[in-house]
Design an enzyme around this catalytic site. Structure first.
Site, PDB file in Angstrom:
ATOM      1  N   PRO A  16      59.765  -0.063  31.075  1.00  0.00           N
ATOM      2  CA  PRO A  16      60.089  -1.117  31.753  1.00  0.00           C
ATOM      3  C   PRO A  16      60.557  -0.592  33.037  1.00  0.00           C
ATOM      4  O   PRO A  16      60.796  -1.484  34.000  1.00  0.00           O
ATOM      5  CB  PRO A  16      61.159  -2.033  31.015  1.00  0.00           C
ATOM      6  CG  PRO A  16      61.545  -1.202  29.854  1.00  0.00           C
ATOM      7  CD  PRO A  16      60.321  -0.197  29.671  1.00  0.00           C
TER       8      PRO A  16
ATOM      9  N   GLU B 113      64.538   4.675  20.929  1.00  0.00           N
ATOM     10  CA  GLU B 113      65.123   4.392  22.329  1.00  0.00           C
ATOM     11  C   GLU B 113      64.383   4.820  23.302  1.00  0.00           C
ATOM     12  O   GLU B 113      64.926   4.816  24.600  1.00  0.00           O
ATOM     13  CB  GLU B 113      66.631   5.207  21.996  1.00  0.00           C
ATOM     14  CG  GLU B 113      67.510   4.353  21.043  1.00  0.00           C
ATOM     15  CD  GLU B 113      67.557   3.081  21.099  1.00  0.00           C
ATOM     16  OE1 GLU B 113      67.938   2.418  22.088  1.00  0.00           O
ATOM     17  OE2 GLU B 113      67.281   2.416  19.978  1.00  0.00           O
TER      18      GLU B 113
ATOM     19  N   ARG C  57      37.952  -3.625  31.330  1.00  0.00           N
ATOM     20  CA  ARG C  57      36.934  -4.672  31.794  1.00  0.00           C
ATOM     21  C   ARG C  57      36.470  -4.567  33.322  1.00  0.00           C
ATOM     22  O   ARG C  57      35.624  -5.211  33.577  1.00  0.00           O
ATOM     23  CB  ARG C  57      37.404  -5.924  31.489  1.00  0.00           C
ATOM     24  CG  ARG C  57      38.699  -6.251  32.160  1.00  0.00           C
ATOM     25  CD  ARG C  57      39.798  -7.432  31.616  1.00  0.00           C
ATOM     26  NE  ARG C  57      38.925  -8.862  30.984  1.00  0.00           N
ATOM     27  CZ  ARG C  57      38.254  -9.465  32.171  1.00  0.00           C
ATOM     28  NH1 ARG C  57      38.568  -9.252  33.382  1.00  0.00           N
ATOM     29  NH2 ARG C  57      37.543 -10.391  31.565  1.00  0.00           N
TER      30      ARG C  57
ATOM     31  N   ASP D 222      36.376 -13.272  38.202  1.00  0.00           N
ATOM     32  CA  ASP D 222      37.708 -13.768  37.314  1.00  0.00           C
ATOM     33  C   ASP D 222      38.818 -14.024  38.225  1.00  0.00           C
ATOM     34  O   ASP D 222      38.840 -13.928  39.341  1.00  0.00           O
ATOM     35  CB  ASP D 222      38.143 -12.259  36.686  1.00  0.00           C
ATOM     36  CG  ASP D 222      37.339 -11.984  35.343  1.00  0.00           C
ATOM     37  OD1 ASP D 222      36.825 -13.191  35.158  1.00  0.00           O
ATOM     38  OD2 ASP D 222      37.353 -11.012  35.022  1.00  0.00           O
TER      39      ASP D 222
HETATM   40  N1  4HQ Z   1      59.234  -0.744  26.456  1.00  0.00           N
HETATM   41  N2  4HQ Z   1      56.104  -2.784  29.757  1.00  0.00           N
HETATM   42  C1  4HQ Z   1      58.718   1.370  25.081  1.00  0.00           C
HETATM   43  C2  4HQ Z   1      58.909  -1.784  27.335  1.00  0.00           C
HETATM   44  C3  4HQ Z   1      57.672  -1.886  28.128  1.00  0.00           C
HETATM   45  C4  4HQ Z   1      57.276  -2.982  29.042  1.00  0.00           C
HETATM   46  C5  4HQ Z   1      60.495  -0.916  25.673  1.00  0.00           C
HETATM   47  C6  4HQ Z   1      58.519   0.381  26.318  1.00  0.00           C
HETATM   48  C7  4HQ Z   1      60.622   0.083  24.563  1.00  0.00           C
HETATM   49  C8  4HQ Z   1      60.069   2.025  23.389  1.00  0.00           C
HETATM   50  N3  4HQ Z   1      56.626  -1.109  28.234  1.00  0.00           N
HETATM   51  N4  4HQ Z   1      60.050   1.330  24.649  1.00  0.00           N
HETATM   52  N5  4HQ Z   1      58.145  -3.996  29.421  1.00  0.00           N
HETATM   53  O1  4HQ Z   1      59.372  -2.764  26.890  1.00  0.00           O
HETATM   54  O2  4HQ Z   1      55.913  -1.254  29.010  1.00  0.00           O
END
Ligand code: 4HQ
Length: 230
Positions: free
Chosen positions: A88, A115, A153, A168
């Site tokens: 994230p 984590e 794709r 698309d």
């Molecule tokens: N993660 N976009 C993986 C995500 C996430 C996201 C949180 C990644 C938990 C273990 N990954 N960990 N949003 O939420 O790619």
């Protein structure tokens, strides 16, 4: 194009990507999907891949060593290409990033669980972090599948003639248009007349207008040019 996916759940990723146009492309060898389990590289007695975080706190952290060994092994046998960590904290995925990444020969996607992963692995091996959006998912696998699908794709030979990626939604920066087809229950009622007219120029014009109007209405940010998806 080759995708390496480093994941504790290789079957989950392979299964999810075994359907539809992406599944077919993998079968045909237009795309290559190589899922690697760091557990196979644990190198310790109980094949441990996670441990308690230094400094304390809840949960577990994916260990450096197994992940590092996966990358080293990839470097020896196959391409590694750009190493992407799903997180994230990363740059949010959009069509233009997908198009950019689709020009690469090889991508290695790293899926975190628990984590997260030891920061030293990220610092040493990760070229870029990518997020699929501002929400938390339980592991990087679902995100990696989104990335492989959206990039895959765009590769020549993945979509058939009837399903050009250029037509698309998003490829022209606009949303897709409403579609209608045969219904025994509804007949042709409710279908915009122009679509039944057989007048191809008029149909094209209607669709272009729809795309703009709908985008203005539902996603004005796309038109403003301030959107992250530009
Ligand atoms: N993660 N976009 C993986 C995500 C996430 C996201 C949180 C990644 C938990 C273990 N990954 N960990 N949003 O939420 O790619």
């Amino acid at each position: 194009m080759r995708f390496n996916v480093i994941t504790l759940f290789p079957d989950m990723v392979a299964e999810a990507l075994s359907y539809g146009v992406i599944g077919k492309a993998i079968e045909k060898g237009v795309l290559a999907l190589n899922c690697i389990n760091p557990r196979d590289f644990a190198g310790n007695k109980h094949n441990r891949v996670d441990d308690k975080p230094f400094g304390g706190g809840p949960g577990m952290v994916m260990m450096y060593d197994p992940l590092h060994r996966v990358i080293e092994s990839l470097k020896q046998q196959a391409d590694v290409g750009e190493v992407v960590f799903l997180s994230p904290q990363g740059k949010q995925l959009n069509q233009s990033l997908c198009n950019e990444l689709a020009t690469m020969k090889c991508l290695t996607l790293v899926c975190g669980r628990y984590e997260g992963v030891d920061q030293r692995f990220v610092d040493e091996h990760v070229d870029q972090e990518i997020s699929i959006g501002d929400y938390v998912i339980s592991g990087g696998e679902a995100a990696a599948c989104v990335v492989v699908d959206a990039i895959g794709r765009q590769i020549k030979g993945v979509l058939g003639d009837g399903e050009s990626a250029m037509n698309d939604s998003f490829m022209n920066g606009l949303l897709g248009v409403p579609q209608y087809t045969r219904s025994d229950l509804l007949g042709q009622s409710g279908v915009p007349e122009v679509l039944l007219s057989g007048h191809h120029q008029a149909i094209s014009a209607w669709r272009e207008k729809q795309a703009t109007t709908l985008t203005e209405l539902k996603r004005p940010d796309l038109l403003a040019g301030t959107s992250e998806s530009k």
